[in-house]
Write an enzyme that holds these catalytic residues in place. Structure first.
Site, PDB file in Angstrom:
ATOM      1  N   LYS A   4      99.351 -91.981 -33.007  1.00 46.28           N
ATOM      2  CA  LYS A   4     100.201 -92.360 -33.768  1.00 46.28           C
ATOM      3  C   LYS A   4     100.898 -93.595 -33.944  1.00 46.28           C
ATOM      4  CE  LYS A   4     102.492 -87.960 -33.016  1.00 46.28           C
ATOM      5  NZ  LYS A   4     103.562 -87.163 -32.589  1.00 46.28           N
ATOM      6  N   LYS A  57      92.137 -80.544 -34.759  1.00 46.59           N
ATOM      7  CA  LYS A  57      93.181 -79.711 -34.639  1.00 46.59           C
ATOM      8  C   LYS A  57      94.086 -79.191 -35.861  1.00 46.59           C
ATOM      9  CE  LYS A  57      97.274 -81.087 -32.750  1.00 46.59           C
ATOM     10  NZ  LYS A  57      98.295 -81.852 -31.717  1.00 46.59           N
ATOM     11  N   LYS A  59     100.825 -79.580 -38.188  1.00 47.01           N
ATOM     12  CA  LYS A  59     101.792 -79.495 -39.059  1.00 47.01           C
ATOM     13  C   LYS A  59     101.845 -80.719 -39.841  1.00 47.01           C
ATOM     14  CE  LYS A  59     105.327 -79.758 -35.660  1.00 47.01           C
ATOM     15  NZ  LYS A  59     105.959 -79.119 -34.868  1.00 47.01           N
TER      16      LYS A  59
HETATM   17  P1  TYM Z   1     104.380 -80.442 -30.072  1.00 51.98           P
HETATM   18  O1  TYM Z   1     105.644 -80.077 -30.437  1.00 51.98           O
HETATM   19  O2  TYM Z   1     103.395 -81.273 -30.683  1.00 51.98           O
HETATM   20  O3  TYM Z   1     103.554 -79.169 -29.999  1.00 51.98           O
HETATM   21  C1  TYM Z   1     104.361 -77.819 -29.160  1.00 51.98           C
HETATM   22  C2  TYM Z   1     103.275 -77.086 -28.412  1.00 51.98           C
HETATM   23  O4  TYM Z   1     102.348 -76.396 -29.270  1.00 51.98           O
HETATM   24  C3  TYM Z   1     100.992 -76.574 -28.917  1.00 51.98           C
HETATM   25  N1  TYM Z   1     100.264 -76.982 -30.000  1.00 51.98           N
HETATM   26  C4  TYM Z   1      98.896 -76.327 -30.094  1.00 51.98           C
HETATM   27  N2  TYM Z   1      98.383 -75.408 -29.217  1.00 51.98           N
HETATM   28  C5  TYM Z   1      97.229 -75.018 -29.680  1.00 51.98           C
HETATM   29  N3  TYM Z   1      96.491 -75.340 -30.853  1.00 51.98           N
HETATM   30  C6  TYM Z   1      97.072 -76.268 -31.748  1.00 51.98           C
HETATM   31  N4  TYM Z   1      96.576 -76.598 -32.795  1.00 51.98           N
HETATM   32  C7  TYM Z   1      98.358 -76.738 -31.279  1.00 51.98           C
HETATM   33  N5  TYM Z   1      99.268 -77.560 -31.773  1.00 51.98           N
HETATM   34  C8  TYM Z   1     100.492 -77.668 -31.009  1.00 51.98           C
HETATM   35  C9  TYM Z   1     101.305 -78.093 -28.000  1.00 51.98           C
HETATM   36  O5  TYM Z   1      99.952 -78.199 -27.331  1.00 51.98           O
HETATM   37  C10 TYM Z   1     102.630 -77.836 -27.413  1.00 51.98           C
HETATM   38  O6  TYM Z   1     102.510 -77.052 -26.226  1.00 51.98           O
HETATM   39  N6  TYM Z   1     105.094 -83.566 -26.294  1.00 51.98           N
HETATM   40  C11 TYM Z   1     105.556 -82.254 -26.744  1.00 51.98           C
HETATM   41  C12 TYM Z   1     106.791 -81.594 -26.663  1.00 51.98           C
HETATM   42  C13 TYM Z   1     107.331 -81.591 -25.259  1.00 51.98           C
HETATM   43  C14 TYM Z   1     107.131 -81.004 -24.093  1.00 51.98           C
HETATM   44  C15 TYM Z   1     107.916 -81.589 -23.205  1.00 51.98           C
HETATM   45  C16 TYM Z   1     106.216 -80.003 -23.852  1.00 51.98           C
HETATM   46  C17 TYM Z   1     108.399 -82.525 -25.144  1.00 51.98           C
HETATM   47  N7  TYM Z   1     108.779 -82.534 -23.670  1.00 51.98           N
HETATM   48  C18 TYM Z   1     107.984 -81.095 -21.921  1.00 51.98           C
HETATM   49  C19 TYM Z   1     106.132 -79.662 -22.692  1.00 51.98           C
HETATM   50  C20 TYM Z   1     107.118 -80.235 -21.421  1.00 51.98           C
HETATM   51  C21 TYM Z   1     104.874 -81.970 -28.210  1.00 51.98           C
HETATM   52  O7  TYM Z   1     104.869 -82.893 -29.164  1.00 51.98           O
HETATM   53  O8  TYM Z   1     104.597 -80.669 -28.611  1.00 51.98           O
END
Ligand code: TYM
Length: 348
Positions: A128, A211, A214
């Site tokens: 990022k 991957k 969005k």
């Molecule tokens: P984020 O918002 O990018 O994504 C949310 C969740 O969706 C999963 N995900 C996917 N799983 C499978 N295939 C994909 N293409 C895909 N894209 C997204 C992510 O693995 C995630 O589980 N840092 C985290 C948010 C966060 C968090 C936390 C998660 C903040 N605090 C504490 C767990 C525990 C994030 O940016 O997820």
């Protein structure tokens, strides 16, 4: 469960979060939300478990300058998405991160536990911030410490996530272990990532090696939770594939990432393993498989997007749900923060 979580006897508790950065994808649904609902309803290893799910709005402002109204809308829409997909605010604690201030308060303590070198190694930071790290926000750099605080303020033992979050959970474990070691306590659990099922890494429909995200500039690369039936069917019909029929076993998909991705999506939507999925569709041509997958995706996703739209008509109700969630959450988080402050040596 690891030896460590067993030894210290922490009560199992599940936590996970999603950024309200606009537009849930099929990846978020299969990799995260659907599994959150499963844990809420089916428990963990057959045992009922307390579940806490979070919209991480403080994380969503780390990347780029954002429009405040859009963030508010995205947060409410994400809440609607959770509920429409089956997260029940009576069964799970459903919260918005900034409404539970102990997350950010514990994050500060963790900023003083985590090391710069640990943060510099995070692939998400490298991706990022890119070459322009001088210009990235300090918040983006410290992002994983806030994520560790999200998890550990609940003493959460299990975190269901997609594969891309694995490194962050490992860092959470390092922070917990260093805190416990530095202060000579056994206060924070060593959390387990739960990365299970056929769809923990849903790939782009245009490129099976990337991957689904969005932030991909091509809308055809992803299925959005708000896509209507026509859009979903069209994107699956146009998904990149190859001319071969589907093989008998998963081994035969080793060098066919696009085909493998569609089989994984089929498995995720059908709630079966990838092995069972390939057994069901072996020998099919894509001309047969894709329309069947499109029908399945529409049947599963269209009711969720319709329910999201309905819930978004009453944002006062969404806000009320989040307020109730925050009060319930603080019954857990306030004592954990108080105890942390005591351990660290704060007066009061
Ligand atoms: P984020 O918002 O990018 O994504 C949310 C969740 O969706 C999963 N995900 C996917 N799983 C499978 N295939 C994909 N293409 C895909 N894209 C997204 C992510 O693995 C995630 O589980 N840092 C985290 C948010 C966060 C968090 C936390 C998660 C903040 N605090 C504490 C767990 C525990 C994030 O940016 O997820």
């Amino acid at each position: 469960m690891t030896e460590q979580t067993q030894r210290t006897g922490f009560t199992p508790r599940v936590f996970s979060g999603i950024q309200p950065s606009g537009g849930l994808t099929l990846g978020n649904y299969l990799g995260a939300i659907k599994r959150f609902v499963d844990m809420q309803d089916r428990g963990l290893n057959g045992q009922p478990v307390e579940t806490v799910y979070c919209m991480v709005d403080l994380h969503a402002i780390t990347a780029k300058l954002h429009d405040p109204e859009t963030l508010r809308r995205n947060t409410r829409e994400l809440c609607a998405g959770f509920i429409a997909a089956g997260v029940d605010p009576e069964k799970s604690v459903l919260i918005n991160q900034s409404q539970v201030p102990e997350h950010a308060q514990l994050a500060w303590i963790f900023n003083c536990v985590a090391r710069m070198g640990w943060m510099q190694r995070m692939t998400q930071w490298k991706d990022k911030a890119g070459k322009n790290s001088e210009n990235a926000s300090l918040g983006l750099f410290a992002y994983p410490a806030l994520m560790a605080a999200d998890i550990l303020i609940y003493h959460a033992t299990h975190v269901p996530v997609g594969e891309d979050q694995k490194q962050h959970i490992e860092l959470t474990r390092d922070i917990a272990a260093k805190f416990n070691h530095d202060y000579g306590v056994d206060f924070f659990p060593i959390t387990e990532p739960v990365i299970e099922g056929a769809a923990t890494r849903v790939m782009s429909l245009r490129d099976g090696t990337k991957k689904m995200s969005k932030s991909d500039p091509s809308d055809a690369s992803r299925i959005n939770m708000t896509d209507d039936a026509d859009a979903i069917a069209k994107k699956i019909r146009k998904a990149k594939t190859d001319p071969e029929p589907l093989p008998e076993t998963l081994d035969g998909l080793k060098d066919r990432p696009d085909a493998r991705n569609l089989v994984n999506i089929f498995a995720g939507l059908s709630d079966i393993s990838a092995e069972d999925a390939i057994a069901q569709v072996a020998g099919q041509q894509f001309g047969q498989f894709k329309p069947m997958l499109a029908d399945l995706a529409v049947a599963k996703l269209a009711p969720i997007s319709e329910e999201m739209a309905r819930l978004m008509q009453d944002t006062a109700e969404i806000d009320a749900i989040l307020n109730r969630g925050a009060s319930r959450a603080r019954e857990i988080t306030a004592p954990v923060l108080k105890r942390t402050y005591d351990i660290v040596g704060m007066v009061g």
